[in-house]
Design a protein around this motif. Structure first.
Motif, PDB file in Angstrom:
ATOM      1  N   GLY A 105       4.883   7.766   4.717  1.00 32.79           N
ATOM      2  CA  GLY A 105       4.298   8.683   5.697  1.00 32.79           C
ATOM      3  C   GLY A 105       3.280   9.613   5.076  1.00 32.79           C
ATOM      4  N   ALA A 109      -0.651   9.785   5.903  1.00 32.46           N
ATOM      5  CA  ALA A 109      -1.253  11.055   6.326  1.00 32.46           C
ATOM      6  C   ALA A 109      -2.469  11.384   5.466  1.00 32.46           C
ATOM      7  CB  ALA A 109      -0.215  12.174   6.249  1.00 32.46           C
ATOM      8  N   ALA A 193       4.218  10.712   9.305  1.00 32.03           N
ATOM      9  CA  ALA A 193       2.781  10.644   9.044  1.00 32.03           C
ATOM     10  C   ALA A 193       1.994  11.585   9.950  1.00 32.03           C
ATOM     11  CB  ALA A 193       2.291   9.208   9.224  1.00 32.03           C
TER      12      ALA A 193
END
Length: 318
Positions: A105, A109, A193
């Motif tokens: 995640g 991101a 994320a």
């Protein structure tokens, strides 16, 4: 008459000024706004929680009211090998799945925080695993892990030729455990994320520019700028992720129902099996109550994250 009218106006004016002062009082307004939510939580959260705790100390069964038996349910649970296995499975499931979700995640991101073509479309696509109902995801993974029609086994055996036989993902304890962990990671990555992406976008670009002027490379910028500024949202998202993973029921029960031979039972699925199909409401409630200390620890971790936020804003951290 004039005197009475004047007195009436005076009383009305006093009442009006009292109401104005009351509604100008900030603590009263906060209490008034929180009152509906507090009542909702009292009815739909506090009462079931209290009832569950009471049932944990009784020998209640479905169709038969129980009596208070103290800690007998908890004593018998610690002598129950299936319960001990479920505790170990829950800790393993939560730890590995949470680590996997946060590693992937955070990577997503950071990737989506860059200037990419079709960035909005990519963000929408990433949300699909989180939007799809859990049962539909479980059915899809059930097919992916099927011992005869598994797409993974097909690729490994028929396409790449790495194996001679198809893999029985859900028929053996360890493959079944890691298959469930993989499914949970796939489901949870979008939440982590998107939440971390929102936190990344609150970091001022001036901090990165100052770090680059000081000669910091990409890893140093991540370590000394991104990570400290992201720590509060990391703590909160991590807390929610741990809570969701630790109490996961739908995905596990829909794919394995605790099998094979109780090898993949989590505390939540075992509590349901003992309490509802098994009819032992007291024992099922005791298993559910045993989850509370772990959830409290996760909540305290979130408080630590909020304290870090106060420190970053220059406030006293006492």
């Amino acid at each position: 008459m004039a005197v009475a009218a004047a007195e009436s106006r005076t009383v009305h004016s006093l009442q009006h000024s009292w109401l104005v002062r009351l509604f100008d009082n900030k603590p009263f307004l906060i209490f008034l706004c929180l009152l509906p939510a507090a009542g909702f939580l009292l009815v739909f959260l506090s009462y079931p929680l209290g009832l569950g705790i009471w049932l944990a100390f009784t020998d209640t069964r479905i169709g038969r009211p129980g009596i208070f038996i103290g800690f007998e349910n908890f004593v018998s649970l610690w002598q129950d090998r299936v319960f001990i296995t479920s505790v170990w499975n829950t800790l393993l499931y939560t730890g590995v799945a949470t680590f996997g979700k946060f590693a992937l995640g955070l990577w997503l991101a950071l990737l989506l925080n860059n200037h990419l073509p079709f960035k909005s479309l990519l963000r929408a696509i990433i949300l699909i695993p989180w939007i799809v109902p859990t049962v539909l995801s479980a059915i899809a993974f059930w097919w992916i892990y099927d011992p005869q029609f598994s797409i993974i086994s097909y690729v490994l055996v028929d396409v790449l030729g790495w194996r001679d036989t198809y893999i029985d993902f859900l028929g053996q304890p360890w493959p079944a455990r890691f298959s469930l962990i993989a499914a949970n990671i796939w489901r949870g990555i979008p939440f982590v994320a998107i939440s971390l992406l929102a936190g990344l976008q609150t970091i001022s670009p001036a901090l990165y520019e100052a770090a680059m002027l000081d000669g910091a490379n990409s890893w140093q910028r991540f370590r000394h700028v991104t990570l400290p500024m992201l720590m509060p949202i990391l703590a909160i998202v991590l807390t929610f992720s741990v809570l969701f993973t630790f109490t996961d029921f739908q995905l596990v029960y829909a794919i394995t129902r605790g099998g094979p031979v109780n090898a993949t039972h989590l505390m939540a699925t075992l509590a349901f099996q003992r309490g509802i199909p098994g009819g032992q409401l007291g024992e099922g409630a005791a298993i559910a109550v045993a989850m509370i200390p772990f959830l409290v620890m996760a909540t305290l971790f979130s408080y630590y994250g909020l304290s870090r936020r106060k420190w970053q804003q220059g406030e006293d951290n006492d």
